[in-house]
Design a protein around this motif. Sequence first.
Motif, short mmCIF file in Angstrom:
data_model
loop_
_atom_site.label_atom_id
_atom_site.label_comp_id
_atom_site.label_asym_id
_atom_site.label_seq_id
_atom_site.Cartn_x
_atom_site.Cartn_y
_atom_site.Cartn_z
N LEU A 77 0.86 -1.14 -0.11
CA LEU A 77 0.03 -0.11 0.01
C LEU A 77 0.65 1.10 0.07
O LEU A 77 0.62 2.21 -0.65
CB LEU A 77 -0.84 -0.06 1.29
CG LEU A 77 -2.01 1.23 1.43
CD1 LEU A 77 -2.76 1.19 0.05
CD2 LEU A 77 -2.46 1.34 2.54
N GLU A 78 1.92 1.18 0.93
CA GLU A 78 2.82 2.56 0.84
C GLU A 78 3.46 2.56 -0.58
O GLU A 78 3.52 3.91 -0.66
CB GLU A 78 3.85 2.28 2.00
CG GLU A 78 3.43 1.88 3.59
CD GLU A 78 2.66 3.30 3.82
OE1 GLU A 78 2.80 4.37 3.34
OE2 GLU A 78 1.78 2.94 4.68
N ARG A 79 3.83 1.41 -1.14
CA ARG A 79 4.37 1.87 -2.45
C ARG A 79 3.65 2.07 -3.51
O ARG A 79 3.82 3.19 -4.27
CB ARG A 79 5.13 0.38 -2.91
CG ARG A 79 6.53 0.13 -2.16
CD ARG A 79 6.59 -1.37 -2.47
NE ARG A 79 6.90 -1.68 -3.71
CZ ARG A 79 6.77 -3.00 -4.04
NH1 ARG A 79 5.99 -3.89 -3.38
NH2 ARG A 79 6.86 -3.36 -5.51
N LEU A 80 2.32 1.64 -3.39
CA LEU A 80 1.19 1.96 -4.35
C LEU A 80 0.82 3.70 -4.17
O LEU A 80 0.90 4.59 -5.04
CB LEU A 80 -0.09 1.22 -4.12
CG LEU A 80 -1.27 1.70 -5.05
CD1 LEU A 80 -0.69 1.31 -6.51
CD2 LEU A 80 -2.24 0.84 -4.59
N LEU A 81 0.89 4.16 -2.94
CA LEU A 81 0.40 5.48 -2.52
C LEU A 81 1.58 6.44 -3.21
O LEU A 81 1.14 7.59 -3.62
CB LEU A 81 -0.02 5.75 -1.15
CG LEU A 81 -1.13 4.95 -0.58
CD1 LEU A 81 -1.39 5.08 1.20
CD2 LEU A 81 -2.42 5.70 -1.32
N ARG A 82 2.69 5.97 -2.66
CA ARG A 82 3.97 6.77 -3.17
C ARG A 82 3.94 6.98 -4.54
O ARG A 82 4.16 8.22 -5.03
CB ARG A 82 5.26 6.04 -2.54
CG ARG A 82 5.91 6.88 -1.42
CD ARG A 82 7.28 6.43 -1.24
NE ARG A 82 7.71 4.93 -1.41
CZ ARG A 82 7.69 4.13 -0.69
NH1 ARG A 82 7.05 4.38 0.78
NH2 ARG A 82 7.96 2.96 -0.86
N SER A 83 3.78 5.94 -5.42
CA SER A 83 3.64 5.98 -6.96
C SER A 83 2.53 7.09 -7.39
O SER A 83 2.81 7.67 -8.02
CB SER A 83 3.63 4.49 -7.43
OG SER A 83 3.50 4.49 -8.64
N ALA A 84 1.47 6.73 -6.80
CA ALA A 84 0.09 7.37 -6.97
C ALA A 84 0.50 8.77 -6.87
O ALA A 84 -0.05 9.67 -7.67
CB ALA A 84 -1.00 7.16 -6.20
#
Lengths: 101, 193
Positions: A5-12
């Motif tokens: 989730l953290e990686r997804l939010l960072r990328s988003a």
Amino acid sequence: MNDHLERLLRSAANGTRPDRETEVPFALETRVLASWRASRNSPALSLWDSVYRPALLLAGGIMIASLALNIGTLTHYRDQLTQNDTELSVADSALHLALAP
Amino acid sequence: MDDFDAPACIERVQCGDEAAARELFREFHPLVLRLVRSHLPRRTSEEDLCQAVFVKIFARLSQYSGQVPLSHWVSRITINTCLNELRAEKVRPELRMSDLSEAQAQVLENLTTASGDLAASESLASRELVELLLQKLDPDDRLVIHLLHLEERSVQEVATLTGWNRTMVKVKAFRARAKLRKHLATLREEEPL
């Protein structure tokens, strides 16, 4: 899972859509200004609108509610009146008979 | 926004100066539009929502005390209007793997297979995927995640914009992330391996 989730939010957060039009639409501006003008032109609430009318409506509501709540008592009173009338006519007719020659 | 004299403009608007009202509208339209686009409910048009926001702004202009910058006050009205619209939207859409585009599905796969940050080229698909996942959340949760993680605002900024206190922002964000994690896990379980 936390990491996903953290990686997804960072990328988003880095993903911004190509700039869409931000020009002021004339129709929107006209509608907003017309609504502002209308609100300025509408007269302020008078004493009648703000106090008397609500008070009158409230009083009417209370009257209707009290009538509705006391309908049983009123009906019973009417029955009692009818009963008293009958008793009086019986007494009247007895008097007439007694006094009749 | 540099030449804009907010107190003078407000005073003129309150005196009925239409040119000042137009100036105020044009000054804040980009800000309102940006916020509305970020928090737009699915079934509402951005123009209708912008109009609703500006009607509120003009109606409440006399309540603006000048203690915070006008842009903060406008942002807060915009956010609250969007939040109310989102709350009125009762149905949360179902989200399935088949609803994802190829790029979004690829992002989901890369989250599992690769470690480290996703490639820069995947950021747009990531954002779209997050926005789809956010539609599954309650309006408050959606808002807090959007402001904190997508717009990268600080807790203090979110508190100012929403009117919640800092602790509430943190608690809401924690719970929202937990829900988002759950929805992401559900979606990943569906992923064909």
